[in-house]
Design an enzyme around this catalytic site. Structure first.
Site, PDB file in Angstrom:
ATOM      1  N   ASN A  74     -11.930  24.086  18.453  1.00 34.11           N
ATOM      2  CA  ASN A  74     -12.688  23.329  16.867  1.00 34.11           C
ATOM      3  C   ASN A  74     -11.821  24.097  15.982  1.00 34.11           C
ATOM      4  OD1 ASN A  74     -13.843  21.822  14.940  1.00 34.11           O
ATOM      5  ND2 ASN A  74     -15.240  22.315  15.070  1.00 34.11           N
ATOM      6  N   VAL A  75     -10.755  23.361  15.388  1.00 32.91           N
ATOM      7  CA  VAL A  75      -9.880  24.075  14.378  1.00 32.91           C
ATOM      8  C   VAL A  75     -10.983  24.368  13.413  1.00 32.91           C
ATOM      9  CG1 VAL A  75      -7.312  23.631  14.756  1.00 32.91           C
ATOM     10  CG2 VAL A  75      -9.069  22.009  13.052  1.00 32.91           C
ATOM     11  N   ASN A 101      -2.041  19.639  12.438  1.00 27.35           N
ATOM     12  CA  ASN A 101      -1.951  17.988  12.600  1.00 27.35           C
ATOM     13  C   ASN A 101      -3.559  17.426  12.439  1.00 27.35           C
ATOM     14  OD1 ASN A 101      -0.691  15.483  13.171  1.00 27.35           O
ATOM     15  ND2 ASN A 101      -1.836  16.410  14.805  1.00 27.35           N
ATOM     16  N   SER A 153      -0.735  13.630   3.824  1.00 21.62           N
ATOM     17  CA  SER A 153      -0.921  12.106   3.845  1.00 21.62           C
ATOM     18  C   SER A 153       0.093  12.065   2.809  1.00 21.62           C
ATOM     19  CB  SER A 153      -2.309  10.971   3.766  1.00 21.62           C
ATOM     20  OG  SER A 153      -2.319   9.927   3.712  1.00 21.62           O
ATOM     21  N   TYR A 166     -11.094  11.971   2.483  1.00 21.19           N
ATOM     22  CA  TYR A 166      -9.653  12.419   3.664  1.00 21.19           C
ATOM     23  C   TYR A 166      -8.412  12.724   2.230  1.00 21.19           C
ATOM     24  CZ  TYR A 166      -6.186  10.862   6.665  1.00 21.19           C
ATOM     25  OH  TYR A 166      -4.613  10.934   7.901  1.00 21.19           O
ATOM     26  N   ALA A 167      -8.731  11.971   1.512  1.00 18.07           N
ATOM     27  CA  ALA A 167      -7.478  12.235  -0.208  1.00 18.07           C
ATOM     28  C   ALA A 167      -7.422  13.630  -0.495  1.00 18.07           C
ATOM     29  CB  ALA A 167      -7.363  10.921  -1.072  1.00 18.07           C
ATOM     30  N   LYS A 170      -6.501  16.098   1.819  1.00 17.93           N
ATOM     31  CA  LYS A 170      -4.990  15.748   2.256  1.00 17.93           C
ATOM     32  C   LYS A 170      -3.886  16.684   0.962  1.00 17.93           C
ATOM     33  CE  LYS A 170      -4.944  14.859   6.448  1.00 17.93           C
ATOM     34  NZ  LYS A 170      -4.534  15.501   7.358  1.00 17.93           N
ATOM     35  N   ILE A 199       1.227   4.665  10.006  1.00 21.05           N
ATOM     36  CA  ILE A 199       1.739   5.378  11.247  1.00 21.05           C
ATOM     37  C   ILE A 199       0.854   4.898  12.620  1.00 21.05           C
ATOM     38  CG2 ILE A 199       3.207   6.909  12.695  1.00 21.05           C
ATOM     39  CD1 ILE A 199       4.214   6.480   9.900  1.00 21.05           C
TER      40      ILE A 199
END
Ligand code: NAI
Length: 258
Positions: A74-75, A101, A153, A166-167, A170, A199
């Protein structure tokens, strides 16, 4: 496929190099692992709660005739990330490339988003990249070479309704990229980010149909990206040919975020 420059040197070759790639049991990470392996790199990859896919990836990589091994990690857990890198250095002797990633989404409007949704996404996407980078930092510094590639992203550049967690993560990765690029530049370590657009992977397969249609309509190239589009860019950044590119963010998005 082998590429030659005018002097006959093979381009984008990674023979003799070891790449650590997080979240490579499937999707973009797996495509990067397969691409690097096809250019001769040995691959140490991390995966989490995806054992069957990880076993299949490890097998496919080894069939390419390089050394490859998957590590469950788990990173988001600093001690676990550090232990995984130590184990990789013991197993492979050294590392030349790190690709951050691993990522997750927990999309919803901020109105509904819980603190735990924000923390989880920041922990994996942003802190995970910090944990892994910190774990290879001294190794790369001492060897006076290295490549770090962060998978950010386009929403880290543009923001996105329903993705404040998430934004933020990123966008944070872009700040991390540029800061480490400044710290390690003199040691011949390049640090760059890739900002993928839309993607086709398990992550985007999970999006509501209406959101997919709207995103597709906004892409100048009128198609989703393939995982190979990201893998090709990662290969370039990892190669000797990209030796003087650092602190850069490359959008691979069919023009979506321009
Ligand atoms: P995916 O969901 O198909 O794969 C995610 C990978 O991350 C899996 O291998 C999983 O095992 C691993 N992972 C998840 N949590 C982890 C953790 N805590 N520790 C270690 N590994 C963990 O996702 P996909 O689409 O391949 O995305 C890969 C990266 O690309 C992510 O960082 C994502 O945010 C980014 N990205 C993807 C886009 C897309 O359209 N698919 C667009 C922009 C960025």
């Amino acid at each position: 496929m082998t590429h030659f420059d005018v002097s006959g040197k093979i381009m984008f070759e990674l023979t003799g190099k070891t790449a650590i790639i997080t979240g490579a049991s499937r999707g973009i990470g797996k495509a990067i692992a397969m691409k690097f392996a096809s250019q001769g790199a040995n691959i140490a990859f991390l995966h989490y709660m995806d054992a069957d896919n990880a076993a299949a990836t490890e097998k496919e990589l080894n069939e390419l005739g390089i050394k490859a091994k998957g590590y469950e990690c788990n990173v988001a857990d600093f001690a676990a990330a550090n232990a995984a890198v130590e184990q990789i250095l013991e197993d492979f002797g050294e590392a030349h490339i790190l690709v951050n990633n691993a990522g997750i989404v927990r999309d919803m409007l901020m109105l509904k988003m819980q603190e735990s949704d924000f923390d989880a996404v920041i922990s994996v996407n942003l802190k995970g990249a910090f944990n892994m980078t910190k774990s290879v930092y001294q190794h790369f510094m001492k060897k006076r070479r290295g490549r770090i590639i962060n998978i950010s992203s386009i929403v880290g550049l543009t923001g996105n309704a329903g993705q404040t967690n998430y934004a933020s993560a990123k966008a944070g990765m872009i700040g991390l990229t540029k800061s480490v690029a400044k710290e390690l530049g003199a040691r011949n370590v390049t640090v760059n980010a890739i900002a993928p657009g839309f993607i086709k992977t398990d992550m985007t397969d999970g999006m509501p149909e209406k959101a997919k249609e709207a995103t597709l309509a906004a892409i100048p190239m009128k198609r989703m990206g393939q995982v190979e589009d990201i893998a090709n860019t990662a290969l370039f950044l990892a190669s000797d040919e990209a030796a003087y590119i650092s602190g850069e963010v490359i959008r691979v998005d069919g023009g979506l975020a321009m």
